[in-house]
Design a protein around this motif. Structure first.
Motif, PDB file in Angstrom:
ATOM      1  N   TYR A 133       0.835  -1.210   0.000  1.00  0.00           N
ATOM      2  CA  TYR A 133       0.000   0.000   0.000  1.00  0.00           C
ATOM      3  C   TYR A 133       0.867   1.256   0.000  1.00  0.00           C
ATOM      4  CZ  TYR A 133      -2.830   3.800   1.795  1.00  0.00           C
ATOM      5  OH  TYR A 133      -3.418   5.021   1.956  1.00  0.00           O
ATOM      6  N   GLU A 134       1.897   1.265   0.842  1.00  0.00           N
ATOM      7  CA  GLU A 134       2.765   2.438   0.904  1.00  0.00           C
ATOM      8  C   GLU A 134       3.481   2.671  -0.423  1.00  0.00           C
ATOM      9  OE1 GLU A 134       2.803   4.581   3.168  1.00  0.00           O
ATOM     10  OE2 GLU A 134       1.685   3.545   4.744  1.00  0.00           O
ATOM     11  N   LYS A 135       3.907   1.585  -1.069  1.00  0.00           N
ATOM     12  CA  LYS A 135       4.570   1.728  -2.375  1.00  0.00           C
ATOM     13  C   LYS A 135       3.573   2.238  -3.418  1.00  0.00           C
ATOM     14  CE  LYS A 135       7.217  -0.688  -5.922  1.00  0.00           C
ATOM     15  NZ  LYS A 135       6.356  -0.188  -7.011  1.00  0.00           N
ATOM     16  N   ALA A 136       2.346   1.707  -3.397  1.00  0.00           N
ATOM     17  CA  ALA A 136       1.322   2.184  -4.332  1.00  0.00           C
ATOM     18  C   ALA A 136       1.017   3.659  -4.089  1.00  0.00           C
ATOM     19  CB  ALA A 136       0.054   1.342  -4.190  1.00  0.00           C
ATOM     20  N   ARG A 137       1.044   4.059  -2.822  1.00  0.00           N
ATOM     21  CA  ARG A 137       0.819   5.478  -2.490  1.00  0.00           C
ATOM     22  C   ARG A 137       1.937   6.350  -3.058  1.00  0.00           C
ATOM     23  NH1 ARG A 137       2.850   8.522   1.656  1.00  0.00           N
ATOM     24  NH2 ARG A 137       1.601  10.309   2.389  1.00  0.00           N
ATOM     25  N   GLU A 138       3.184   5.891  -2.910  1.00  0.00           N
ATOM     26  CA  GLU A 138       4.312   6.643  -3.470  1.00  0.00           C
ATOM     27  C   GLU A 138       4.223   6.717  -4.989  1.00  0.00           C
ATOM     28  OE1 GLU A 138       8.191   5.371  -2.435  1.00  0.00           O
ATOM     29  OE2 GLU A 138       8.287   6.642  -0.649  1.00  0.00           O
ATOM     30  N   ASP A 139       3.905   5.587  -5.622  1.00  0.00           N
ATOM     31  CA  ASP A 139       3.795   5.561  -7.085  1.00  0.00           C
ATOM     32  C   ASP A 139       2.714   6.524  -7.557  1.00  0.00           C
ATOM     33  OD1 ASP A 139       5.787   3.681  -7.158  1.00  0.00           O
ATOM     34  OD2 ASP A 139       4.447   1.964  -7.390  1.00  0.00           O
ATOM     35  N   LEU A 140       1.609   6.575  -6.808  1.00  0.00           N
ATOM     36  CA  LEU A 140       0.533   7.494  -7.172  1.00  0.00           C
ATOM     37  C   LEU A 140       0.991   8.944  -7.020  1.00  0.00           C
ATOM     38  CD1 LEU A 140      -2.457   7.914  -7.947  1.00  0.00           C
ATOM     39  CD2 LEU A 140      -2.989   7.902  -5.502  1.00  0.00           C
ATOM     40  N   MET A 141       1.729   9.241  -5.964  1.00  0.00           N
ATOM     41  CA  MET A 141       2.245  10.593  -5.779  1.00  0.00           C
ATOM     42  C   MET A 141       3.165  10.989  -6.923  1.00  0.00           C
ATOM     43  SD  MET A 141       3.007  10.588  -1.649  1.00  0.00           S
ATOM     44  CE  MET A 141       3.778  12.212  -1.705  1.00  0.00           C
ATOM     45  N   LYS A 146       4.083  14.206 -11.713  1.00  0.00           N
ATOM     46  CA  LYS A 146       4.552  14.346 -13.094  1.00  0.00           C
ATOM     47  C   LYS A 146       3.466  14.926 -13.988  1.00  0.00           C
ATOM     48  CE  LYS A 146       7.991  10.623 -12.964  1.00  0.00           C
ATOM     49  NZ  LYS A 146       8.371   9.287 -13.491  1.00  0.00           N
ATOM     50  N   MET A 147       2.240  14.446 -13.809  1.00  0.00           N
ATOM     51  CA  MET A 147       1.129  14.974 -14.614  1.00  0.00           C
ATOM     52  C   MET A 147       0.862  16.438 -14.284  1.00  0.00           C
ATOM     53  SD  MET A 147      -1.329  11.631 -14.379  1.00  0.00           S
ATOM     54  CE  MET A 147      -2.694  12.449 -15.148  1.00  0.00           C
ATOM     55  N   TYR A 148       0.988  16.786 -13.024  1.00  0.00           N
ATOM     56  CA  TYR A 148       0.775  18.179 -12.610  1.00  0.00           C
ATOM     57  C   TYR A 148       1.849  19.076 -13.226  1.00  0.00           C
ATOM     58  CZ  TYR A 148      -0.715  21.988  -9.547  1.00  0.00           C
ATOM     59  OH  TYR A 148      -1.197  23.173  -9.070  1.00  0.00           O
ATOM     60  N   TYR A 149       3.112  18.641 -13.140  1.00  0.00           N
ATOM     61  CA  TYR A 149       4.198  19.425 -13.738  1.00  0.00           C
ATOM     62  C   TYR A 149       4.004  19.572 -15.246  1.00  0.00           C
ATOM     63  CZ  TYR A 149       6.745  18.777  -9.336  1.00  0.00           C
ATOM     64  OH  TYR A 149       7.128  18.786  -8.012  1.00  0.00           O
ATOM     65  N   LEU A 150       3.561  18.486 -15.874  1.00  0.00           N
ATOM     66  CA  LEU A 150       3.357  18.538 -17.324  1.00  0.00           C
ATOM     67  C   LEU A 150       2.242  19.520 -17.673  1.00  0.00           C
ATOM     68  CD1 LEU A 150       4.319  17.310 -19.983  1.00  0.00           C
ATOM     69  CD2 LEU A 150       2.576  15.540 -19.734  1.00  0.00           C
ATOM     70  N   GLY A 151       1.161  19.506 -16.875  1.00  0.00           N
ATOM     71  CA  GLY A 151       0.085  20.457 -17.105  1.00  0.00           C
ATOM     72  C   GLY A 151       0.548  21.892 -16.906  1.00  0.00           C
ATOM     73  N   GLN A 152       1.342  22.128 -15.835  1.00  0.00           N
ATOM     74  CA  GLN A 152       1.889  23.462 -15.614  1.00  0.00           C
ATOM     75  C   GLN A 152       2.758  23.887 -16.793  1.00  0.00           C
ATOM     76  OE1 GLN A 152       3.878  22.987 -11.765  1.00  0.00           O
ATOM     77  NE2 GLN A 152       2.437  24.458 -10.884  1.00  0.00           N
ATOM     78  N   ASN A 153       3.531  22.955 -17.306  1.00  0.00           N
ATOM     79  CA  ASN A 153       4.404  23.235 -18.448  1.00  0.00           C
ATOM     80  C   ASN A 153       3.580  23.648 -19.666  1.00  0.00           C
ATOM     81  OD1 ASN A 153       6.070  22.181 -20.960  1.00  0.00           O
ATOM     82  ND2 ASN A 153       7.532  22.515 -19.313  1.00  0.00           N
ATOM     83  N   THR A 154       2.447  22.952 -19.873  1.00  0.00           N
ATOM     84  CA  THR A 154       1.588  23.279 -21.009  1.00  0.00           C
ATOM     85  C   THR A 154       0.943  24.652 -20.836  1.00  0.00           C
ATOM     86  OG1 THR A 154       1.123  20.922 -21.306  1.00  0.00           O
ATOM     87  CG2 THR A 154      -0.322  22.461 -22.434  1.00  0.00           C
ATOM     88  N   VAL A 155       0.530  24.978 -19.615  1.00  0.00           N
ATOM     89  CA  VAL A 155      -0.033  26.311 -19.359  1.00  0.00           C
ATOM     90  C   VAL A 155       1.014  27.383 -19.635  1.00  0.00           C
ATOM     91  CG1 VAL A 155      -0.924  27.836 -17.561  1.00  0.00           C
ATOM     92  CG2 VAL A 155      -1.732  25.486 -17.687  1.00  0.00           C
ATOM     93  N   GLU A 156       2.266  27.135 -19.200  1.00  0.00           N
ATOM     94  CA  GLU A 156       3.333  28.096 -19.462  1.00  0.00           C
ATOM     95  C   GLU A 156       3.584  28.237 -20.962  1.00  0.00           C
ATOM     96  OE1 GLU A 156       6.528  30.707 -18.223  1.00  0.00           O
ATOM     97  OE2 GLU A 156       4.656  29.991 -17.378  1.00  0.00           O
TER      98      GLU A 156
END
Length: 445
Positions: A133-141, A146-156
């Motif tokens: 569970y802890e590993k799955a939590r880390e993988d999800l984070m 990464k998706m958040y950074y990519l979205g920010q990159n696209t907005v920029e």
């Protein structure tokens, strides 16, 4: 980026759907951890393992069963005993046709090493599920970040494209004025219009890409698809560098393999303990009745009398020979244990290599980001100088458009370098066990 605030304001005014709720990275992480369906499944497996532990512990408690039985011996068996004491060579006794019994039976292990080891195995399984569970939590984070950074990159990217459009629109106005006064050719106006159309296509593509990225982010977070979200603007000056404290020895990947190695050893011990004797407490409290006619059950008399019987006992079980079954299973378990050890060693060395490469990537991406940022600002400055010279009639349209193309390329390189820098930093946060720092990261200006 002189017009950054103005451009951001106009961008989100054009995209009102995205302004309904602005989520920070920390909010996305918390929503994702709480709602993600795969992670919810891991939590269920964790609760399931706890029930498995309780199930194995229950084997040490007394097992009490109520039993009842009825037999119709339509061809009753007989028993033959020595009747010489009664003057007959044999004493023949015939069983009554009907008999019934009811009562309680008790069984409780007093010593059974396999049960104790099974409880230890259940504890290890519980730990494995917790680590999973802890590993799955880390993988999800990692995935959400990464998706958040990519979205920010696209907005920029949308912001920079819009800035370029404003510049080109100003240039088109100047070129059109030159053409009207016979100071420029019609082809120059067309060249500017072509570049403006290309920027519009880039803008539309980036806008469509942003919608897809946000939809995927909502899916991973299990956020309502019909609700629109926006991301906080990226701030390139606030990329927080990770502390290079070395590879964590208690990473969940390593803990998982360590627990699997422990589990393989316990399973081997469980098989070996099948050779040990086991001792159980048994007991019964029963009532039995016999009759020769079924109707006699319904009236009093000696034929329907219930006879009590009760007692306690010990049952000792000593395995002697099992056809070499346990020996084969032990050898197989030894191979599993050795494979688990090899997997752990391989993963440990793999993680060490990942750490070294990630450290190198971070330094390299940090240098590249700074260089690409300087190149972008320099290209923007050169473009502005060339534009001013064009206004004065010194530079040609070809020079202006070439510098505009170089500036656009420098912008794209800058955005890519910034994203790569963020991802490299994220990888090292994971390898050094500092991923929870994302919950304290301030992603706003």
């Amino acid at each position: 980026m002189k017009q950054l605030v103005v451009i951001l304001t106009s961008l989100f005014a054009w995209l009102p759907a995205f302004a309904q709720r602005t989520l920070t990275l920390e909010e996305c992480l918390r929503i994702g951890i709480e709602n993600n369906l795969s992670l919810a499944g891991s939590r269920n497996e964790l609760r399931k393992a706890q029930h498995l532990l309780s199930e194995n512990r229950a084997k040490l408690l007394p097992q009490i069963n109520a039993v009842a039985g009825f037999n119709d011996n339509f061809n009753p068996p007989v028993s033959v005993t020595d009747g010489s004491a009664y003057g007959n060579p044999y004493n023949v006794t015939k069983t009554l046709q009907y008999n019934a019994s009811a009562g309680l039976q008790l069984q409780m292990p007093l010593y059974n090493q396999t049960v104790y080891t099974a409880i230890d195995i259940a504890r290890t399984m519980n730990e494995l599920n917790r680590l999973s569970y802890e590993k799955a939590r880390e993988d999800l984070m990692l995935q959400i970040s990464k998706m958040y950074y990519l979205g920010q990159n696209t907005v920029e990217q949308l912001v920079l494209i819009q800035e370029n459009r404003v510049r080109l629109q100003e240039l088109r106005g100047i070129t059109q004025a030159f053409f009207d006064n016979g100071m420029a050719m019609e082809v120059d106006v067309k060249r500017v219009n072509i570049n403006l159309e290309n920027l519009q296509v880039q803008y539309d593509n980036a806008k469509s890409m942003l919608v897809q990225q946000l939809n995927l982010l909502k899916y991973v977070m299990d956020y309502p698809a019909e609700e629109e979200i926006a991301l906080t603007p990226v701030n390139p000056e606030q990329v927080e560098s990770v502390s290079l404290t070395g590879l964590r020895s208690d990473l969940y990947e390593l803990q998982l393999l360590e627990s699997q190695k422990k589990l393989a050893g316990q399973q081997k011990d469980l098989i070996r303990q099948g050779y040990l004797p086991s001792l159980s407490l048994t007991g019964s409290w029963m009532y039995s009745a016999y009759t020769d006619k079924a109707r006699h059950w319904f009236h009093s008399g000696p034929s329907n009398h219930w006879y009590p019987s009760s007692g306690l006992g010990l049952t000792l079980r000593v395995p002697i020979f099992d056809g070499l079954d346990k020996r084969a299973r032990i050898r197989k378990a030894q191979i599993d244990e050795e494979n688990a050890r090899l997997n752990y060693e391989n993963m440990r060395k793999n993680m060490e290599t990942q750490y070294l490469n990630a450290t190198n990537d971070l330094m390299n991406n940090q240098r590249n980001f700074q260089k690409q940022k300087d190149n972008y600002l320099l290209a923007e400055e050169v473009y502005q100088v060339t534009t001013d010279r064009y206004r004065e009639g010194i530079a040609s349209m070809t020079e202006v458009l070439q510098d505009e193309m170089r500036m656009s390329e420098a912008q794209n390189n800058y955005l890519s370098a910034h994203y790569n820098y963020q991802v490299a930093n994220l990888t090292l946060l994971k390898l050094t066990g500092q991923l929870d720092r994302l919950f304290q990261t301030n992603t706003t200006h």
